[in-house]
Design an enzyme around this catalytic site. Structure first.
Site, short mmCIF file in Angstrom:
data_model
loop_
_atom_site.label_atom_id
_atom_site.label_comp_id
_atom_site.label_asym_id
_atom_site.label_seq_id
_atom_site.Cartn_x
_atom_site.Cartn_y
_atom_site.Cartn_z
N ASN A 41 0.86 -1.19 0.00
CA ASN A 41 0.00 0.00 0.00
C ASN A 41 0.90 1.24 0.00
O ASN A 41 1.72 1.42 0.91
CB ASN A 41 -0.90 -0.06 1.25
CG ASN A 41 -1.83 1.14 1.35
OD1 ASN A 41 -1.42 2.27 1.12
ND2 ASN A 41 -3.06 0.91 1.73
N ASP B 143 -0.09 4.50 -0.01
CA ASP B 143 -0.78 5.73 0.42
C ASP B 143 0.15 6.73 1.09
O ASP B 143 0.05 7.94 0.86
CB ASP B 143 -1.87 5.41 1.46
CG ASP B 143 -3.05 4.66 0.88
OD1 ASP B 143 -3.13 4.52 -0.36
OD2 ASP B 143 -3.89 4.19 1.68
N HIS B 144 1.04 6.22 1.94
CA HIS B 144 1.80 7.16 2.77
C HIS B 144 3.02 7.76 2.07
O HIS B 144 3.63 8.69 2.59
CB HIS B 144 2.10 6.54 4.13
CG HIS B 144 0.82 6.30 4.87
ND1 HIS B 144 -0.03 7.34 5.21
CD2 HIS B 144 0.19 5.16 5.23
CE1 HIS B 144 -1.11 6.84 5.79
NE2 HIS B 144 -1.01 5.53 5.81
N HIS C 168 -5.59 3.72 -1.51
CA HIS C 168 -6.91 4.09 -0.98
C HIS C 168 -7.19 5.55 -1.34
O HIS C 168 -6.53 6.46 -0.85
CB HIS C 168 -6.87 3.92 0.55
CG HIS C 168 -8.17 4.18 1.24
ND1 HIS C 168 -8.32 4.06 2.60
CD2 HIS C 168 -9.40 4.55 0.77
CE1 HIS C 168 -9.57 4.35 2.94
NE2 HIS C 168 -10.24 4.66 1.85
N ARG D 52 -9.24 8.26 -0.58
CA ARG D 52 -10.20 8.64 0.45
C ARG D 52 -11.06 9.80 -0.04
O ARG D 52 -10.64 10.58 -0.89
CB ARG D 52 -9.47 9.05 1.74
CG ARG D 52 -8.75 7.88 2.42
CD ARG D 52 -8.23 8.29 3.77
NE ARG D 52 -9.29 8.36 4.75
CZ ARG D 52 -9.51 7.45 5.70
NH1 ARG D 52 -8.72 6.42 5.84
NH2 ARG D 52 -10.51 7.59 6.54
N ARG E 148 -6.86 12.89 1.30
CA ARG E 148 -5.76 13.30 2.19
C ARG E 148 -4.41 12.74 1.76
O ARG E 148 -3.38 13.29 2.11
CB ARG E 148 -6.05 12.93 3.64
CG ARG E 148 -5.98 11.45 3.92
CD ARG E 148 -6.19 11.14 5.37
NE ARG E 148 -7.55 11.41 5.80
CZ ARG E 148 -8.12 10.84 6.87
NH1 ARG E 148 -7.42 10.00 7.61
NH2 ARG E 148 -9.35 11.10 7.20
N HIS E 149 -4.40 11.63 1.04
CA HIS E 149 -3.12 11.13 0.52
C HIS E 149 -3.22 10.88 -0.98
O HIS E 149 -2.83 11.74 -1.76
CB HIS E 149 -2.54 9.96 1.33
CG HIS E 149 -3.52 8.94 1.84
ND1 HIS E 149 -4.38 8.26 1.02
CD2 HIS E 149 -3.75 8.48 3.10
CE1 HIS E 149 -5.09 7.41 1.74
NE2 HIS E 149 -4.75 7.53 3.02
N GLU F 252 -8.69 0.66 -2.98
CA GLU F 252 -9.48 0.73 -1.74
C GLU F 252 -10.41 1.92 -1.82
O GLU F 252 -9.98 3.03 -2.15
CB GLU F 252 -8.56 0.93 -0.54
CG GLU F 252 -8.04 -0.36 0.02
CD GLU F 252 -7.22 -0.10 1.26
OE1 GLU F 252 -7.43 0.92 1.94
OE2 GLU F 252 -6.35 -0.92 1.53
N THR G 253 -8.23 3.43 8.70
CA THR G 253 -9.47 2.65 8.67
C THR G 253 -9.58 1.86 9.97
O THR G 253 -8.88 0.88 10.17
CB THR G 253 -9.46 1.70 7.44
OG1 THR G 253 -9.04 2.46 6.31
CG2 THR G 253 -10.83 1.14 7.19
N GLU H 67 -11.18 -9.28 3.10
CA GLU H 67 -9.90 -8.94 3.72
C GLU H 67 -10.15 -8.78 5.22
O GLU H 67 -10.97 -7.96 5.64
CB GLU H 67 -9.33 -7.65 3.13
CG GLU H 67 -7.99 -7.30 3.78
CD GLU H 67 -7.14 -6.33 2.97
OE1 GLU H 67 -7.24 -6.34 1.73
OE2 GLU H 67 -6.39 -5.58 3.60
N HIS I 164 -3.71 -4.55 7.73
CA HIS I 164 -3.80 -3.38 8.60
C HIS I 164 -2.87 -3.50 9.79
O HIS I 164 -3.01 -4.41 10.61
CB HIS I 164 -5.22 -3.07 9.09
CG HIS I 164 -5.39 -1.60 9.34
ND1 HIS I 164 -4.92 -0.98 10.47
CD2 HIS I 164 -5.93 -0.61 8.58
CE1 HIS I 164 -5.17 0.30 10.39
NE2 HIS I 164 -5.77 0.56 9.25
N HIS J 182 1.70 1.24 5.88
CA HIS J 182 2.32 2.23 6.76
C HIS J 182 3.68 1.76 7.28
O HIS J 182 4.66 2.52 7.24
CB HIS J 182 1.36 2.54 7.92
CG HIS J 182 1.86 3.59 8.83
ND1 HIS J 182 2.53 3.30 10.00
CD2 HIS J 182 1.84 4.93 8.73
CE1 HIS J 182 2.86 4.44 10.59
NE2 HIS J 182 2.46 5.44 9.85
N1 PXP Z 1 -5.94 -3.17 4.15
C1 PXP Z 1 -6.90 -2.22 4.20
C2 PXP Z 1 -8.26 -2.58 3.76
C3 PXP Z 1 -6.60 -0.91 4.62
O1 PXP Z 1 -7.57 0.02 4.68
C4 PXP Z 1 -5.28 -0.58 4.95
C5 PXP Z 1 -4.92 0.82 5.33
O2 PXP Z 1 -5.16 1.66 4.25
C6 PXP Z 1 -4.31 -1.60 4.86
C7 PXP Z 1 -4.67 -2.89 4.48
C8 PXP Z 1 -2.87 -1.34 5.16
O3 PXP Z 1 -2.73 -0.96 6.49
P1 PXP Z 1 -1.33 -0.43 6.99
O4 PXP Z 1 -1.05 0.82 6.24
O5 PXP Z 1 -1.54 -0.23 8.44
O6 PXP Z 1 -0.31 -1.49 6.67
#
Ligand code: PXP
Length: 245
Positions: free
Chosen positions: A12, A14-15, A48, A50, A54-55, A75, A106, A156, A195, A218
């Site tokens: 992921n 996003d960050h 994701h 959103r 935000r990202h 996502e 989330t 998931e 997550h 993350h």
């Molecule tokens: N899976 C889902 C459905 C999520 O919403 C997220 C966070 O965006 C993740 C996995 C990944 O989580 P993390 O960034 O904490 O690894």
């Protein structure tokens, strides 16, 4: 379903966009990071979009779809705007997540039971467009049965509480996730998890035989600051393989 399938790693990104947006402009580029992650062994990329952007932004999703050489897991919240964007983008999979503007991340799984009609319509529309439909849920038998009932291809399982607890509470959460993965498999859905996972927590989850994919963001992007993204992805891949062996 098959025993112990290959466990894919979805990264992921996003960050990467969070850091970029802290200053505006284009650096660092989440699409470039996605390509680095793929080169290092990621089997797919998750992003994701959103509601508050935000990202990840709309143009990131368009560029990801056009550029990456592995499946895109999009996502999204179950809103009309996001459904239209998914249909326009045609990702490999759409993972439906609950979204509240005020949350930091989330925070819990989707309540599929309470939104069964709306989610059935969503799953039908996305499925007709060839998009695999995934529901991000807690490992709860009733929620998993509702996922099956609405026609989800994938569930998931939320690993946040497992990662945030310790000792006996964590062990209990792990058992819940294991039981959920077994139920999802018996119901005929592909089971993913994610997550909060990091090097310290990934092993026992990766060892769950019914899982097909972990989505991790993350921690990997944070670890990339000190060890580099390729090394972070390779170490995570190695830890998953060890747990699976
Ligand atoms: N899976 C889902 C459905 C999520 O919403 C997220 C966070 O965006 C993740 C996995 C990944 O989580 P993390 O960034 O904490 O690894």
């Amino acid at each position: 379903m098959s025993e112990r399938p290959y466990l894919r790693l979805g990264v992921n990104i996003d960050h990467v966009a969070t850091v970029r947006n802290a200053r505006g402009g284009a650096h660092p580029d989440p699409v470039a990071a996605a390509m680095v992650a793929i080169e290092a062994g990621a089997d797919g990329i998750t992003a994701h979009l959103r509601e508050d952007r935000r990202h990840i932004r709309d143009e990131d999703i368009t560029r990801l779809k056009a550029t990456i050489t592995r499946p895109l897991n999009f996502e999204m919240a179950a809103t009309d705007e996001m459904i239209a964007l998914a249909l326009a983008t045609r990702p490999n999979a759409a993972c439906i997540v609950p979204e509240k503007r005020e949350e930091v991340t989330t925070e819990g799984g989707l309540d599929v039971i309470s939104h069964q009609h709306r989610l059935t319509d969503l799953a039908t529309a996305l499925g007709a467009a060839g998009i695999r439909v995934s529901m991000f849920v807690e490992a709860d038998a009733r929620q998993l049965e509702a996922c099956r009932a609405i026609g989800a291809d994938i569930v998931e399982l939320h690993t946040g509480r497992y990662c945030d607890t310790a000792g006996a509470a964590r062990a209990e959460e792990l058992e819940r996730i294991k039981a959920g993965a077994k139920i999802a498999d018996e119901l005929g859905m592909e089971c993913h998890a994610g997550h909060g996972l990091g090097f310290d927590t990934v092993g026992p989850v990766a060892a769950i035989p019914q899982l097909h994919e972990l989505n991790i963001g993350h921690f990997l992007i944070g670890a990339a600051i000190t060890m580099g993204l390729p090394a972070a992805v390779q170490r995570m891949r190695g830890d998953m393989d060890k747990a699976r062996a």
